[in-house]
Design a protein around this motif. Structure first.
Motif, PDB file in Angstrom:
ATOM      1  N   ASP A 120       0.838  -1.210   0.000  1.00  0.00           N
ATOM      2  CA  ASP A 120       0.000   0.000   0.000  1.00  0.00           C
ATOM      3  C   ASP A 120       0.868   1.254   0.000  1.00  0.00           C
ATOM      4  O   ASP A 120       0.558   2.234  -0.683  1.00  0.00           O
ATOM      5  N   TYR A 121       1.968   1.239   0.729  1.00  0.00           N
ATOM      6  CA  TYR A 121       2.877   2.386   0.715  1.00  0.00           C
ATOM      7  C   TYR A 121       3.630   2.499  -0.606  1.00  0.00           C
ATOM      8  O   TYR A 121       3.837   3.606  -1.107  1.00  0.00           O
ATOM      9  N   LEU A 122       4.037   1.357  -1.182  1.00  0.00           N
ATOM     10  CA  LEU A 122       4.730   1.409  -2.475  1.00  0.00           C
ATOM     11  C   LEU A 122       3.854   2.054  -3.546  1.00  0.00           C
ATOM     12  O   LEU A 122       4.345   2.796  -4.399  1.00  0.00           O
ATOM     13  N   LYS A 123       2.561   1.751  -3.517  1.00  0.00           N
ATOM     14  CA  LYS A 123       1.644   2.269  -4.537  1.00  0.00           C
ATOM     15  C   LYS A 123       1.409   3.778  -4.391  1.00  0.00           C
ATOM     16  O   LYS A 123       0.993   4.431  -5.335  1.00  0.00           O
ATOM     17  N   THR A 124       1.682   4.326  -3.203  1.00  0.00           N
ATOM     18  CA  THR A 124       1.327   5.731  -2.974  1.00  0.00           C
ATOM     19  C   THR A 124       2.513   6.625  -2.621  1.00  0.00           C
ATOM     20  O   THR A 124       2.518   7.787  -3.007  1.00  0.00           O
ATOM     21  N   ALA A 125       3.497   6.123  -1.876  1.00  0.00           N
ATOM     22  CA  ALA A 125       4.530   6.989  -1.316  1.00  0.00           C
ATOM     23  C   ALA A 125       5.902   6.851  -1.970  1.00  0.00           C
ATOM     24  O   ALA A 125       6.718   7.756  -1.854  1.00  0.00           O
ATOM     25  N   TRP A 142       1.868   9.856 -18.408  1.00  0.00           N
ATOM     26  CA  TRP A 142       2.234   9.267 -17.132  1.00  0.00           C
ATOM     27  C   TRP A 142       0.953   8.942 -16.388  1.00  0.00           C
ATOM     28  O   TRP A 142       0.013   9.735 -16.362  1.00  0.00           O
ATOM     29  N   VAL A 143       0.891   7.764 -15.782  1.00  0.00           N
ATOM     30  CA  VAL A 143      -0.311   7.270 -15.129  1.00  0.00           C
ATOM     31  C   VAL A 143      -0.502   7.996 -13.797  1.00  0.00           C
ATOM     32  O   VAL A 143       0.414   8.066 -12.974  1.00  0.00           O
ATOM     33  N   ALA A 144      -1.706   8.519 -13.587  1.00  0.00           N
ATOM     34  CA  ALA A 144      -2.039   9.231 -12.347  1.00  0.00           C
ATOM     35  C   ALA A 144      -2.320   8.239 -11.226  1.00  0.00           C
ATOM     36  O   ALA A 144      -2.722   7.094 -11.462  1.00  0.00           O
ATOM     37  N   ALA A 145      -2.095   8.704 -10.016  1.00  0.00           N
ATOM     38  CA  ALA A 145      -2.411   7.884  -8.839  1.00  0.00           C
ATOM     39  C   ALA A 145      -3.914   7.640  -8.786  1.00  0.00           C
ATOM     40  O   ALA A 145      -4.709   8.449  -9.259  1.00  0.00           O
ATOM     41  N   LYS A 146      -4.285   6.507  -8.190  1.00  0.00           N
ATOM     42  CA  LYS A 146      -5.698   6.145  -8.080  1.00  0.00           C
ATOM     43  C   LYS A 146      -6.214   6.439  -6.679  1.00  0.00           C
ATOM     44  O   LYS A 146      -5.508   6.227  -5.691  1.00  0.00           O
ATOM     45  N   ASP A 147      -7.460   6.888  -6.604  1.00  0.00           N
ATOM     46  CA  ASP A 147      -8.084   7.125  -5.302  1.00  0.00           C
ATOM     47  C   ASP A 147      -8.127   5.845  -4.478  1.00  0.00           C
ATOM     48  O   ASP A 147      -7.978   5.878  -3.257  1.00  0.00           O
ATOM     49  N   SER A 148      -8.311   4.706  -5.145  1.00  0.00           N
ATOM     50  CA  SER A 148      -8.388   3.432  -4.420  1.00  0.00           C
ATOM     51  C   SER A 148      -7.074   3.109  -3.711  1.00  0.00           C
ATOM     52  O   SER A 148      -7.074   2.482  -2.645  1.00  0.00           O
ATOM     53  N   ASP A 149      -5.943   3.545  -4.274  1.00  0.00           N
ATOM     54  CA  ASP A 149      -4.658   3.328  -3.615  1.00  0.00           C
ATOM     55  C   ASP A 149      -4.555   4.165  -2.344  1.00  0.00           C
ATOM     56  O   ASP A 149      -4.069   3.703  -1.314  1.00  0.00           O
ATOM     57  N   ASP A 150      -5.034   5.408  -2.411  1.00  0.00           N
ATOM     58  CA  ASP A 150      -5.033   6.262  -1.225  1.00  0.00           C
ATOM     59  C   ASP A 150      -5.963   5.716  -0.150  1.00  0.00           C
ATOM     60  O   ASP A 150      -5.645   5.767   1.039  1.00  0.00           O
ATOM     61  N   THR A 151      -7.096   5.157  -0.572  1.00  0.00           N
ATOM     62  CA  THR A 151      -8.042   4.557   0.376  1.00  0.00           C
ATOM     63  C   THR A 151      -7.410   3.356   1.071  1.00  0.00           C
ATOM     64  O   THR A 151      -7.543   3.185   2.286  1.00  0.00           O
ATOM     65  N   TRP A 156      -4.110   2.100   7.279  1.00  0.00           N
ATOM     66  CA  TRP A 156      -2.956   1.888   8.153  1.00  0.00           C
ATOM     67  C   TRP A 156      -2.706   3.057   9.081  1.00  0.00           C
ATOM     68  O   TRP A 156      -1.826   2.991   9.933  1.00  0.00           O
ATOM     69  N   SER A 157      -3.451   4.149   8.910  1.00  0.00           N
ATOM     70  CA  SER A 157      -3.251   5.345   9.769  1.00  0.00           C
ATOM     71  C   SER A 157      -3.821   5.139  11.148  1.00  0.00           C
ATOM     72  O   SER A 157      -4.732   4.418  11.374  1.00  0.00           O
TER      73      SER A 157
END
Length: 157
Positions: A120-125, A142-151, A156-157
């Protein structure tokens, strides 16, 4: 545990493919306390035949440092016995490996959670960028980040 070797943290960013079985063996060598190993291998999809490749770039040095930070956090948070994260860069065709995460732990839940946490962190951070190359020879952006990845990361927060 007194005298126990520190949990290995294996982090690599590379152009070459990886061998998941060999990486697993390397991670757990000498770790008889491991009761669970969870691995995730991410592959390049063809997106219904429209994609011929993904081109992955990274910020050298920063990407490795961020992945290592994430992995060390996972070792502490989930009491892992070891973790490996290998991410490929360059042009990757459908069906080829992109990323491998392996988590070793005394029990399955910790291994599953540790591997999911790192992915999950690799996909976002982690500082990676993906560009699509289409089967018709054209190039996407370039592929934009997905909202589902942020969700997924938010849990984990």
């Amino acid at each position: 545990m007194a005298g126990a070797a520190p949990a290995p943290v294996i982090v690599r960013v590379q152009r070459d493919d990886f061998d998941a079985a060999a990486e697993t063996a390397r991670l757990v060598a000498g770790r008889a306390a491991a009761g669970a190993i969870v691995s995730f291998t991410g592959l390049c999809r063809d997106e219904g035949g429209r994609l011929s490749a993904l081109e992955l770039e990274h910020y050298p040095g920063m990407a490795e440092a961020e992945i290592e930070r994430i992995c060390r956090t996972a070792v502490t948070r989930f009491s892992l016995l070891g973790i490996a994260a290998i991410h490929r860069i360059g042009r990757i065709a459908p069906g080829e490996n992109i990323v491998l995460v392996i988590a070793a732990a005394p029990h399955r839940r910790a291994a599953f959670d540790g591997a999911s946490f790192v992915m999950d962190y690799l996909k976002t951070a982690a500082p990676f960028w993906k560009k699509e190359h289409f089967a018709d020879g054209s190039e996407g952006g370039w592929v934009a980040a997905k909202d589902s990845d942020d969700t997924a990361l938010a849990k984990w927060s």
